[in-house]
Motif scaffolding. Structure first.
Motif, PDB file in Angstrom:
ATOM      1  N   HIS A  21       1.998 -10.629  -0.555  1.00 29.22           N
ATOM      2  CA  HIS A  21       1.375  -9.560   0.231  1.00 29.22           C
ATOM      3  C   HIS A  21      -0.148  -9.632   0.117  1.00 29.22           C
ATOM      4  CE1 HIS A  21      -0.155  -5.520   1.130  1.00 29.22           C
ATOM      5  NE2 HIS A  21       0.726  -5.594   2.117  1.00 29.22           N
ATOM      6  N   ALA A  75       0.005  -2.698  11.232  1.00 29.91           N
ATOM      7  CA  ALA A  75       0.470  -1.859  10.120  1.00 29.91           C
ATOM      8  C   ALA A  75       0.317  -2.625   8.812  1.00 29.91           C
ATOM      9  CB  ALA A  75       1.923  -1.456  10.327  1.00 29.91           C
ATOM     10  N   SER A  76      -0.006  -1.893   7.760  1.00 32.66           N
ATOM     11  CA  SER A  76      -0.125  -2.468   6.427  1.00 32.66           C
ATOM     12  C   SER A  76       0.299  -1.416   5.415  1.00 32.66           C
ATOM     13  CB  SER A  76      -1.566  -2.907   6.169  1.00 32.66           C
ATOM     14  OG  SER A  76      -1.687  -3.429   4.863  1.00 32.66           O
ATOM     15  N   ASP A  77       1.222  -1.783   4.551  1.00 37.05           N
ATOM     16  CA  ASP A  77       1.710  -0.872   3.521  1.00 37.05           C
ATOM     17  C   ASP A  77       1.761  -1.639   2.206  1.00 37.05           C
ATOM     18  OD1 ASP A  77       3.247   0.711   1.758  1.00 37.05           O
ATOM     19  OD2 ASP A  77       4.277   1.655   3.443  1.00 37.05           O
ATOM     20  N   LYS A  78       0.752  -1.412   1.369  1.00 37.02           N
ATOM     21  CA  LYS A  78       0.660  -2.140   0.098  1.00 37.02           C
ATOM     22  C   LYS A  78       1.839  -1.814  -0.825  1.00 37.02           C
ATOM     23  CE  LYS A  78      -2.690  -3.524  -3.340  1.00 37.02           C
ATOM     24  NZ  LYS A  78      -4.081  -3.484  -3.740  1.00 37.02           N
ATOM     25  N   GLU A  79       2.239  -0.557  -0.839  1.00 34.55           N
ATOM     26  CA  GLU A  79       3.347  -0.136  -1.704  1.00 34.55           C
ATOM     27  C   GLU A  79       4.654  -0.837  -1.320  1.00 34.55           C
ATOM     28  OE1 GLU A  79       5.701   3.958  -2.313  1.00 34.55           O
ATOM     29  OE2 GLU A  79       3.529   4.092  -2.699  1.00 34.55           O
ATOM     30  N   LYS A  80       4.912  -0.922  -0.026  1.00 33.36           N
ATOM     31  CA  LYS A  80       6.133  -1.588   0.457  1.00 33.36           C
ATOM     32  C   LYS A  80       5.924  -3.084   0.646  1.00 33.36           C
ATOM     33  CE  LYS A  80       8.045   2.403   2.803  1.00 33.36           C
ATOM     34  NZ  LYS A  80       8.486   2.970   4.085  1.00 33.36           N
ATOM     35  N   HIS A 104       7.576  -8.442   5.054  1.00 34.76           N
ATOM     36  CA  HIS A 104       7.637  -7.558   3.899  1.00 34.76           C
ATOM     37  C   HIS A 104       8.384  -8.235   2.753  1.00 34.76           C
ATOM     38  CE1 HIS A 104      11.592  -6.378   5.579  1.00 34.76           C
ATOM     39  NE2 HIS A 104      11.895  -6.056   4.344  1.00 34.76           N
TER      40      HIS A 104
END
Length: 152
Positions: A21, A75-80, A104
């Motif tokens: 990621h 979209a960007s989701d560091k946690e996921k 992901h």
């Protein structure tokens, strides 16, 4: 056959999901050194690396030919450990009206799995499904893993 489609591939990795990621969101300009047979270049056209709304210009090899694509990071989701790129210009849009790449990393029972999903809409029925593009993303994943395992 329909014009819209979705292809998904999932591959187990040992290099760690955070590594994948981080590389794809914050330092994708390193990919040509890691996977030169897949990625030839990645430049930031607008915005900031890893920030939603940023625009990247990719040079890549697809079906043995060098191609170019301009993507917006949607979209960007560091946690996921998830990213979504939407192609807004480039060679693939000669075949597809819509071309999105979702990435992901999931962890199941201590195993990290990289998942690539292509959402696309073909311009014509006779356009092939982007299976070879999905294969290139799998090869990219393997190259990233090999690179990081050697670095350890």
């Amino acid at each position: 056959m329909g014009l819209k489609g979705k292809l998904t591939a999932q591959i187990e990795i040992k290099a760690g999901g955070d590594v994948f990621h981080g590389l794809l969101s914050e330092t994708p300009q390193q990919l040509p050194n890691i996977s030169p047979n897949v990625i030839q270049g990645c430049d930031l056209h607008e915005g900031k690396w890893g920030t939603v709304g940023s625009v990247y210009i990719w040079k890549f090899i697809h079906d043995g030919k060098q191609k170019v694509g301009k993507d917006i990071l949607e979209a960007s989701d560091k946690e996921k450990r998830a990213l979504t790129f939407n192609m807004i210009e480039g060679d693939l849009l000669e075949l597809y009206k819509v071309f999105k790449i979702d990435f992901h990393v999931e962890t199941h029972h201590g195993i990290d799995l990289v998942t690539w999903t292509l959402d696309y809409e073909k311009l014509k029925d006779e356009v092939e499904e982007p299976l070879t593009f999905l294969g290139a993303l799998i090869n990219l994943s393997k190259d990233i893993e090999s690179y990081h395992l050697k670095a350890k």
